[in-house]
Design an enzyme around this catalytic site. Structure first.
Site, PDB file in Angstrom:
ATOM      1  N   CYS A 254       0.870  -1.189   0.000  1.00 15.60           N
ATOM      2  CA  CYS A 254       0.000   0.000   0.000  1.00 15.60           C
ATOM      3  C   CYS A 254       0.904   1.235   0.000  1.00 15.60           C
ATOM      4  O   CYS A 254       0.801   2.112   0.851  1.00 15.60           O
ATOM      5  CB  CYS A 254      -0.968   0.003   1.174  1.00 15.60           C
ATOM      6  SG  CYS A 254      -1.852  -1.563   1.386  1.00 15.60           S
ATOM      7  N   ALA A 256       1.683   3.763  -2.338  1.00 11.82           N
ATOM      8  CA  ALA A 256       1.455   5.091  -2.928  1.00 11.82           C
ATOM      9  C   ALA A 256       1.100   6.109  -1.834  1.00 11.82           C
ATOM     10  O   ALA A 256       0.434   5.739  -0.863  1.00 11.82           O
ATOM     11  CB  ALA A 256       0.325   5.010  -3.951  1.00 11.82           C
ATOM     12  N   PRO A 257       1.611   7.352  -1.952  1.00 10.84           N
ATOM     13  CA  PRO A 257       2.327   7.943  -3.092  1.00 10.84           C
ATOM     14  C   PRO A 257       3.850   7.781  -3.061  1.00 10.84           C
ATOM     15  O   PRO A 257       4.535   8.404  -3.862  1.00 10.84           O
ATOM     16  CB  PRO A 257       1.952   9.422  -2.977  1.00 10.84           C
ATOM     17  CG  PRO A 257       1.806   9.641  -1.502  1.00 10.84           C
ATOM     18  CD  PRO A 257       1.240   8.359  -0.939  1.00 10.84           C
ATOM     19  N   GLY A 259       6.048   8.074  -0.218  1.00 12.46           N
ATOM     20  CA  GLY A 259       6.832   8.751   0.819  1.00 12.46           C
ATOM     21  C   GLY A 259       7.628   7.789   1.680  1.00 12.46           C
ATOM     22  O   GLY A 259       8.797   8.038   2.010  1.00 12.46           O
ATOM     23  N   LYS A 260       7.007   6.661   2.033  1.00 13.13           N
ATOM     24  CA  LYS A 260       7.702   5.694   2.895  1.00 13.13           C
ATOM     25  C   LYS A 260       8.676   4.835   2.081  1.00 13.13           C
ATOM     26  O   LYS A 260       9.710   4.417   2.599  1.00 13.13           O
ATOM     27  CB  LYS A 260       6.687   4.845   3.655  1.00 13.13           C
ATOM     28  CG  LYS A 260       5.811   5.684   4.587  1.00 13.13           C
ATOM     29  CD  LYS A 260       4.815   4.844   5.348  1.00 13.13           C
ATOM     30  CE  LYS A 260       3.838   5.722   6.094  1.00 13.13           C
ATOM     31  NZ  LYS A 260       2.883   6.412   5.180  1.00 13.13           N
ATOM     32  N   ASP A 322       1.257  -0.241   5.328  1.00 16.07           N
ATOM     33  CA  ASP A 322       0.551   1.007   5.645  1.00 16.07           C
ATOM     34  C   ASP A 322      -0.885   0.800   5.177  1.00 16.07           C
ATOM     35  O   ASP A 322      -1.255   1.159   4.065  1.00 16.07           O
ATOM     36  CB  ASP A 322       1.232   2.173   4.925  1.00 16.07           C
ATOM     37  CG  ASP A 322       0.674   3.522   5.329  1.00 16.07           C
ATOM     38  OD1 ASP A 322      -0.195   3.564   6.217  1.00 16.07           O
ATOM     39  OD2 ASP A 322       1.090   4.537   4.750  1.00 16.07           O
ATOM     40  N   CYS A 375      -3.159   5.631   9.419  1.00 16.05           N
ATOM     41  CA  CYS A 375      -3.340   7.032   9.834  1.00 16.05           C
ATOM     42  C   CYS A 375      -4.753   7.185  10.407  1.00 16.05           C
ATOM     43  O   CYS A 375      -5.442   8.160  10.149  1.00 16.05           O
ATOM     44  CB  CYS A 375      -3.073   7.994   8.683  1.00 16.05           C
ATOM     45  SG  CYS A 375      -4.060   7.694   7.204  1.00 16.05           S
TER      46      CYS A 375
END
Length: 429
Positions: A254, A256-257, A259-260, A322, A375
């Site tokens: 998972c 996208a986008p 950052g991780k 995520d 989140c």
């Protein structure tokens, strides 16, 4: 030169698309901003975000000011009046200008016959403002959250729900992640200082910097060169628990986008990273982020419930999941979440998370680490999800994050200025 457009009508139509059609503001707003001048982009964003942040207040006021709601083809006028009220309540735009531009918005949405109505409602609000706001501030609508979400927060956090709601209604700070392969955080902060901006380091997350005042990315030293990335501090916390190492095979699920994905490669540049996401459109942003930072990873489109379709029998040293979630921890960043989510979404999301966890666990090597992150602030997606997983998974062990009775680490919105975020670190025995 770009054609002069009525920003109030554009904002009203954007908010209507979010509330009435369930569209995401992050999809609607960028194309609209391309149609206006640079100086108007910020105001258009402020009107859209502001109206969505305070929607329940504006709705409440309109119901008090009007005998009957606007329906059908006139519904856009309801949202145009909201935009007018928001300006009068929350911006420094002179009231006469706010009224004139909002009334003129009726022409742009092809409802010129309703200019008098819009003007009358807004002027009535100006006359009755003090008494209306006193009544509003004594009602439950003052929390600016849908009732289903308020009930869930009150149940999960009997002592803290008000501070969560308050944080959700604030404007978010701007957090950055310094790319340690280019600069130390201190050396980049010195460059920021030279550029006339001020930033503050996070106490716990070694790459995180909070800007004193949000700024456009092109103004940040070395943004185009990949020296720095926009990412909330809480999202950066994932690396503390994942602790990627050079040479390892790591799955970012998972992703996208991206950052991780890029953070993993900043911490462990020699890691072999596979980034997977179900949404092919959003994967383009993973490619963009990798390109800007000059990094390489394998990127695939795939469903987390069916890993054999995109990785065969491969096992990984570390997995970052995520998970898809309600995003109730990032409402201050995306106020449309309050109006896009429904109570029924929560059990559906919890079921999806459970299926992904069960499907991906066999692809973790013995002794490997899986970090489950969301989140969200809702226990059904977080501590209760991990508690149930531990009970049904004999070779899973919780590590460093909570206890088996209360697994995981929950960050609440606004704590240390970060977003609401949940982490659980699991080791395969």
């Amino acid at each position: 030169m770009k054609k002069q457009r009525n920003l109030r009508s554009m904002a009203a139509q954007a908010v209507e698309q979010v509330v009435e059609q369930g569209q995401s503001l992050s999809n609607i707003l960028p194309p609209l901003q391309q149609k206006v001048s640079d100086k108007d982009k910020a105001l258009l964003q402020e009107l859209c975000f502001g109206v969505l942040r305070t929607l329940s207040q504006l709705d409440w006021l309109i119901n008090k000011l009007m005998a009957r709601p606007m329906t059908g083809k006139q519904r856009t006028v309801h949202y145009l009046i909201m935009v007018g009220l928001y300006q009068l309540l929350y911006t420094r735009i002179p009231p006469h200008a706010a009224l004139a531009e909002t009334v003129e918005g009726a022409v742009a949405i092809k409802r010129p016959q309703l200019k008098g109505l819009i003007n009358g409602v807004l002027r009535q609000f100006q006359r009755q403002q003090d008494e209306l706001l006193a009544e509003f501030n004594a009602s439950d609508a003052r929390y600016l959250h849908p009732s289903w979400l308020l009930k869930r927060l009150q149940k999960a956090y009997p002592e803290q729900w008000q501070s969560i709601v308050e944080a959700n209604n604030q404007r978010p700070p701007m957090w950055l992640r310094v790319n340690r392969t280019h600069h130390s955080r201190d050396s980049w902060l010195a460059l920021l200082d030279e550029a006339g901006m001020k930033g503050f380091p996070h106490a716990d997350y070694p790459d995180a910097v909070q800007l004193e005042t949000p700024a456009p990315v092109h103004a940040l030293p070395g943004f185009e060169e990949g020296w720095v990335t926009v990412q909330d501090a809480s999202a950066q916390g994932c690396m503390t628990w994942l602790a990627p190492q050079n040479g390892e095979h790591i799955l970012d699920l998972c992703a996208a986008p991206g950052g991780k994905t890029t953070h993993i490669l900043e911490v462990a540049p020699e890691a072999q990273v596979l980034a997977v996401d179900i949404d092919e459109q959003r994967l383009s942003r993973v490619y963009d982020n990798l390109k800007r930072l000059g990094m390489k990873a394998t990127v695939k489109q795939g469903d987390g419930r069916y890993p054999s379709q995109w990785c065969g029998e491969q096992q990984f040293d570390r997995i970052l999941l995520d998970a898809p979630c309600s995003a109730t921890g990032v409402i201050r960043r995306h106020p449309d979440i309050k109006w896009l989510r429904r109570d029924r979404d929560i059990p559906e999301l919890a079921q999806l998370q459970s299926e992904i966890l069960d499907a991906i666990w066999p692809h973790l090597k013995s002794g490997g680490t899986l970090v489950y992150a969301t989140c969200s602030v809702l226990p059904e997606e977080n501590s209760l999800q991990i508690k149930a997983f531990l009970q049904r998974t004999a070779d899973a062990e919780l590590c460093e994050t909570g206890t088996p009775e209360q697994p995981g680490k929950q960050n609440l919105p606004g704590a240390e200025e970060g977003d609401g975020f949940f982490y659980a670190k699991l080791i395969k025995k």
